[in-house]
Design a protein around this motif. Structure first.
Motif, PDB file in Angstrom:
ATOM      1  N   SER A 113       0.421  -4.863 -10.334  1.00 26.18           N
ATOM      2  CA  SER A 113      -0.941  -4.509  -9.921  1.00 26.18           C
ATOM      3  C   SER A 113      -1.588  -3.678 -11.014  1.00 26.18           C
ATOM      4  CB  SER A 113      -0.923  -3.693  -8.620  1.00 26.18           C
ATOM      5  OG  SER A 113      -2.223  -3.234  -8.291  1.00 26.18           O
ATOM      6  N   ASP A 114      -2.907  -3.847 -11.172  1.00 25.38           N
ATOM      7  CA  ASP A 114      -3.632  -2.975 -12.099  1.00 25.38           C
ATOM      8  C   ASP A 114      -4.607  -2.065 -11.349  1.00 25.38           C
ATOM      9  OD1 ASP A 114      -5.589  -4.744 -11.316  1.00 25.38           O
ATOM     10  OD2 ASP A 114      -5.913  -5.614 -13.299  1.00 25.38           O
ATOM     11  N   ASN A 115      -4.399  -1.912 -10.038  1.00 26.17           N
ATOM     12  CA  ASN A 115      -5.312  -1.120  -9.205  1.00 26.17           C
ATOM     13  C   ASN A 115      -4.548   0.010  -8.515  1.00 26.17           C
ATOM     14  OD1 ASN A 115      -7.103  -0.069  -7.362  1.00 26.17           O
ATOM     15  ND2 ASN A 115      -7.879  -2.034  -6.664  1.00 26.17           N
ATOM     16  N   PRO A 116      -4.706   1.249  -8.965  1.00 20.89           N
ATOM     17  CA  PRO A 116      -3.964   2.353  -8.348  1.00 20.89           C
ATOM     18  C   PRO A 116      -4.370   2.627  -6.906  1.00 20.89           C
ATOM     19  CG  PRO A 116      -5.594   3.200  -9.898  1.00 20.89           C
ATOM     20  CD  PRO A 116      -5.560   1.711 -10.082  1.00 20.89           C
ATOM     21  N   GLU A 117      -5.589   2.280  -6.538  1.00 20.18           N
ATOM     22  CA  GLU A 117      -6.003   2.482  -5.144  1.00 20.18           C
ATOM     23  C   GLU A 117      -5.199   1.595  -4.200  1.00 20.18           C
ATOM     24  OE1 GLU A 117     -10.420   3.733  -4.576  1.00 20.18           O
ATOM     25  OE2 GLU A 117     -10.418   2.155  -6.101  1.00 20.18           O
ATOM     26  N   VAL A 118      -4.745   0.455  -4.700  1.00 24.53           N
ATOM     27  CA  VAL A 118      -3.922  -0.456  -3.903  1.00 24.53           C
ATOM     28  C   VAL A 118      -2.448  -0.066  -3.983  1.00 24.53           C
ATOM     29  CG1 VAL A 118      -3.053  -2.833  -3.763  1.00 24.53           C
ATOM     30  CG2 VAL A 118      -5.508  -2.402  -4.017  1.00 24.53           C
ATOM     31  N   LEU A 119      -1.931   0.103  -5.207  1.00 25.34           N
ATOM     32  CA  LEU A 119      -0.490   0.252  -5.388  1.00 25.34           C
ATOM     33  C   LEU A 119       0.037   1.647  -5.051  1.00 25.34           C
ATOM     34  CD1 LEU A 119       2.115  -1.161  -6.148  1.00 25.34           C
ATOM     35  CD2 LEU A 119       1.671  -0.601  -8.552  1.00 25.34           C
ATOM     36  N   ALA A 120      -0.756   2.698  -5.238  1.00 25.05           N
ATOM     37  CA  ALA A 120      -0.241   4.054  -4.998  1.00 25.05           C
ATOM     38  C   ALA A 120       0.247   4.247  -3.558  1.00 25.05           C
ATOM     39  CB  ALA A 120      -1.289   5.097  -5.371  1.00 25.05           C
ATOM     40  N   PRO A 121      -0.561   3.943  -2.534  1.00 26.49           N
ATOM     41  CA  PRO A 121      -0.042   4.110  -1.168  1.00 26.49           C
ATOM     42  C   PRO A 121       1.065   3.117  -0.820  1.00 26.49           C
ATOM     43  CG  PRO A 121      -2.269   3.195  -1.120  1.00 26.49           C
ATOM     44  CD  PRO A 121      -1.996   3.599  -2.529  1.00 26.49           C
ATOM     45  N   ILE A 122       1.002   1.910  -1.382  1.00 27.15           N
ATOM     46  CA  ILE A 122       2.080   0.942  -1.151  1.00 27.15           C
ATOM     47  C   ILE A 122       3.398   1.491  -1.677  1.00 27.15           C
ATOM     48  CG2 ILE A 122       3.002  -1.283  -1.945  1.00 27.15           C
ATOM     49  CD1 ILE A 122       0.199  -2.441  -1.663  1.00 27.15           C
ATOM     50  N   ALA A 123       3.360   2.176  -2.831  1.00 30.23           N
ATOM     51  CA  ALA A 123       4.583   2.705  -3.443  1.00 30.23           C
ATOM     52  C   ALA A 123       5.322   3.643  -2.495  1.00 30.23           C
ATOM     53  CB  ALA A 123       4.251   3.419  -4.751  1.00 30.23           C
ATOM     54  N   ASP A 124       4.590   4.551  -1.848  1.00 33.76           N
ATOM     55  CA  ASP A 124       5.256   5.487  -0.932  1.00 33.76           C
ATOM     56  C   ASP A 124       5.828   4.752   0.277  1.00 33.76           C
ATOM     57  OD1 ASP A 124       5.561   8.553  -0.266  1.00 33.76           O
ATOM     58  OD2 ASP A 124       4.971   7.545   1.597  1.00 33.76           O
ATOM     59  N   ARG A 125       5.036   3.878   0.844  1.00 35.04           N
ATOM     60  CA  ARG A 125       5.476   3.124   2.021  1.00 35.04           C
ATOM     61  C   ARG A 125       6.687   2.242   1.684  1.00 35.04           C
ATOM     62  NH1 ARG A 125       0.787   1.207   3.023  1.00 35.04           N
ATOM     63  NH2 ARG A 125       0.986  -0.945   2.317  1.00 35.04           N
ATOM     64  N   PHE A 126       6.627   1.580   0.538  1.00 30.21           N
ATOM     65  CA  PHE A 126       7.701   0.677   0.135  1.00 30.21           C
ATOM     66  C   PHE A 126       8.978   1.460  -0.155  1.00 30.21           C
ATOM     67  CE2 PHE A 126      10.020  -2.244  -2.580  1.00 30.21           C
ATOM     68  CZ  PHE A 126       9.804  -3.467  -1.960  1.00 30.21           C
ATOM     69  N   TYR A 127       8.842   2.620  -0.799  1.00 35.34           N
ATOM     70  CA  TYR A 127      10.018   3.439  -1.084  1.00 35.34           C
ATOM     71  C   TYR A 127      10.737   3.812   0.212  1.00 35.34           C
ATOM     72  CZ  TYR A 127      12.940   7.444  -1.894  1.00 35.34           C
ATOM     73  OH  TYR A 127      14.022   8.297  -1.880  1.00 35.34           O
ATOM     74  N   ARG A 128       9.981   4.300   1.180  1.00 33.25           N
ATOM     75  CA  ARG A 128      10.609   4.791   2.414  1.00 33.25           C
ATOM     76  C   ARG A 128      11.235   3.648   3.225  1.00 33.25           C
ATOM     77  NH1 ARG A 128       9.355  10.022   2.256  1.00 33.25           N
ATOM     78  NH2 ARG A 128       7.558  10.507   0.934  1.00 33.25           N
ATOM     79  N   LYS A 129      10.620   2.488   3.178  1.00 34.13           N
ATOM     80  CA  LYS A 129      11.105   1.351   3.961  1.00 34.13           C
ATOM     81  C   LYS A 129      12.265   0.625   3.282  1.00 34.13           C
ATOM     82  CE  LYS A 129       9.433  -2.860   6.253  1.00 34.13           C
ATOM     83  NZ  LYS A 129       8.247  -3.734   6.486  1.00 34.13           N
ATOM     84  N   HIS A 130      12.211   0.483   1.964  1.00 38.71           N
ATOM     85  CA  HIS A 130      13.162  -0.395   1.275  1.00 38.71           C
ATOM     86  C   HIS A 130      14.084   0.293   0.263  1.00 38.71           C
ATOM     87  CE1 HIS A 130      11.206  -3.951   2.932  1.00 38.71           C
ATOM     88  NE2 HIS A 130      10.036  -3.482   2.536  1.00 38.71           N
ATOM     89  N   LEU A 131      13.701   1.454  -0.272  1.00 45.74           N
ATOM     90  CA  LEU A 131      14.443   2.024  -1.407  1.00 45.74           C
ATOM     91  C   LEU A 131      15.156   3.335  -1.106  1.00 45.74           C
ATOM     92  CD1 LEU A 131      11.773   1.437  -4.231  1.00 45.74           C
ATOM     93  CD2 LEU A 131      13.520  -0.151  -3.381  1.00 45.74           C
ATOM     94  N   ALA A 132      14.684   4.087  -0.131  1.00 43.48           N
ATOM     95  CA  ALA A 132      15.254   5.421   0.121  1.00 43.48           C
ATOM     96  C   ALA A 132      16.748   5.348   0.442  1.00 43.48           C
ATOM     97  CB  ALA A 132      14.508   6.104   1.263  1.00 43.48           C
ATOM     98  N   SER A 133      17.165   4.285   1.093  1.00 40.27           N
ATOM     99  CA  SER A 133      18.560   4.169   1.527  1.00 40.27           C
ATOM    100  C   SER A 133      19.545   4.104   0.357  1.00 40.27           C
ATOM    101  CB  SER A 133      18.739   2.928   2.408  1.00 40.27           C
ATOM    102  OG  SER A 133      18.403   1.751   1.687  1.00 40.27           O
ATOM    103  N   TYR A 134      19.064   3.820  -0.854  1.00 41.42           N
ATOM    104  CA  TYR A 134      19.953   3.743  -2.017  1.00 41.42           C
ATOM    105  C   TYR A 134      20.282   5.126  -2.594  1.00 41.42           C
ATOM    106  CZ  TYR A 134      19.108  -1.261  -1.829  1.00 41.42           C
ATOM    107  OH  TYR A 134      19.025  -2.571  -1.417  1.00 41.42           O
ATOM    108  N   GLY A 135      19.587   6.165  -2.134  1.00 50.32           N
ATOM    109  CA  GLY A 135      19.950   7.543  -2.476  1.00 50.32           C
ATOM    110  C   GLY A 135      19.746   7.944  -3.921  1.00 50.32           C
ATOM    111  N   GLU A 136      18.765   7.378  -4.599  1.00 54.91           N
ATOM    112  CA  GLU A 136      18.562   7.716  -6.010  1.00 54.91           C
ATOM    113  C   GLU A 136      18.025   9.135  -6.205  1.00 54.91           C
ATOM    114  OE1 GLU A 136      18.058   3.932  -8.769  1.00 54.91           O
ATOM    115  OE2 GLU A 136      16.279   4.188  -7.521  1.00 54.91           O
ATOM    116  N   PHE A 137      17.456   9.731  -5.156  1.00 56.47           N
ATOM    117  CA  PHE A 137      16.870  11.078  -5.287  1.00 56.47           C
ATOM    118  C   PHE A 137      17.726  12.145  -4.611  1.00 56.47           C
ATOM    119  CE2 PHE A 137      12.415   8.941  -5.318  1.00 56.47           C
ATOM    120  CZ  PHE A 137      12.595   8.585  -6.641  1.00 56.47           C
ATOM    121  N   LYS A 138      19.024  11.957  -4.561  1.00 56.89           N
ATOM    122  CA  LYS A 138      19.907  12.898  -3.876  1.00 56.89           C
ATOM    123  C   LYS A 138      19.705  14.319  -4.405  1.00 56.89           C
ATOM    124  CE  LYS A 138      24.750  13.602  -2.581  1.00 56.89           C
ATOM    125  NZ  LYS A 138      26.148  13.121  -2.764  1.00 56.89           N
TER     126      LYS A 138
END
Length: 346
Positions: A113-138
């Motif tokens: 994406s080249d639009n931060p208004e679109v991708l910025a909120p998606i990033a937080d939502r996507f992290y919590r739904k799909h990526l947090a379980s991998y524990g990269e930010f322990k």
């Protein structure tokens, strides 16, 4: 006399009993924030500083944030600064420490994406739904995961209108996928934090930089670049994280954690996206007014670039699989699907 003394002692005892049941005054927790953003920068002025004030208000003064007079440690080390408790609160850039947050790079692939208004909120939502379980930010609790504007191309040497124009140019790179992209395009990547860009450009060590457009005036680089090249879809995005030491976070009252998260997360990320989109427009206007060249990469060059950069995605898929992601292609497809849905299916 004795009777009066007994009555006085009895009254004092009674008052002491009431005091035992009186509610204790809530203690204020002061969080130390390690800031590296310059004065006037969009993220700092339009989002973080108002958020700091909101935290105090939302917690009724029980949590306050003290911005330290200078950054603790180095910019690339901010995750460790928070994890180790040298400061409580930081903004860290995972891409500044390669091979550490590999799974998160799914949000940084070319042409997401080249639009931060679109991708910025998606990033937080996507992290919590799909990526947090991998524990990269322990050790660090992510209050918000977001992107700023995508990096675009700025250089002092020549306009970039074909892939051949990249050859030999020394560009600052902020993170692994951008470094690989520059190499594939024939440029010479130099991995440095944004805080060192002015010195490196002004001394001629760098010819140019990949950078969010908003950051060009914010870091006083207008006079250091003559050519801006906008790549539709963007070569990369950079994920940033507003993070707090995990133990400090757990020490806060549950109601205060809830209040802080209501103004953080996706809501914080959305404000970042809005601030950067506005800052990008102003940055390009400023460059044009200063007589600089601002061009969109021509379609033939864009089509060739998409082919040249395919290994970036393929290599990330292999890295993610080694880090335990069962189906990296599916994860990448999910990001693209969410962006397409936010763009009305486009």
């Amino acid at each position: 006399m004795m009777s009066r003394t007994r009555r006085l002692v009895g009254a004092l005892a009674l008052l002491g009993g009431f005091a035992a049941f009186a509610p204790a005054t809530a203690q204020t927790t002061v969080l130390k924030y390690s800031n590296w953003l310059p004065a006037g920068q969009a993220m700092r002025v339009e989002v973080i500083e108002p958020w700091i004030a909101e935290v105090e208000k939302a917690t009724q003064g029980r949590v306050k944030i003290d911005t330290l007079p200078k950054v603790v440690g180095t910019l690339p080390a901010q995750f460790d600064v928070a994890r180790d408790g040298q400061a409580d609160l930081v903004v860290f850039i995972p891409g500044y420490t390669p091979n550490r947050f590999d799974i998160l790079e799914v949000l940084q692939m070319p042409f997401i994406s080249d639009n931060p208004e679109v991708l910025a909120p998606i990033a937080d939502r996507f992290y919590r739904k799909h990526l947090a379980s991998y524990g990269e930010f322990k050790g660090v609790h992510p209050l918000s995961v977001y992107v700023v504007s995508p990096g675009q191309l700025f250089n002092a040497k020549r306009p970039l209108r074909s892939i051949a124009d990249f050859k030999g140019l020394k560009f600052r790179s902020p993170q692994p996928s951008a470094t690989q992209a520059l190499t594939l395009l024939g440029a010479v990547p130099v991995n440095k934090p944004v805080s060192e860009t002015y010195e490196l450009l002004s001394s001629g060590v760098l010819d140019g930089t990949l950078m969010p457009p908003e950051s060009i005036p914010a870091f006083k680089l207008n006079d250091q670049v003559n050519y801006a090249t906008i790549v539709p879809g963007a070569i990369y995005n950079t994920v940033l994280v507003l993070g707090i030491n995990e133990d400090k976070w757990k020490s806060l009252r549950a109601e205060d954690r809830d209040a802080i998260m209501r103004i953080s997360g996706e809501a914080f990320a959305a404000r970042i996206g809005q601030a950067y989109a506005k800052g990008d427009r102003a940055a390009f206007d400023g460059l044009r007014k200063a007589g600089k060249t601002v061009e969109v990469l021509p379609e033939p060059a864009l089509a060739e670039m998409k082919k040249v950069l395919q290994p970036v995605e393929k290599d990330w898929i292999e890295k993610a699989r080694k880090k335990g992601v069962a189906d990296p292609q599916k994860l990448l497809a999910q990001v693209r699907a969410e962006v397409a849905a936010a763009n009305g299916g486009k």
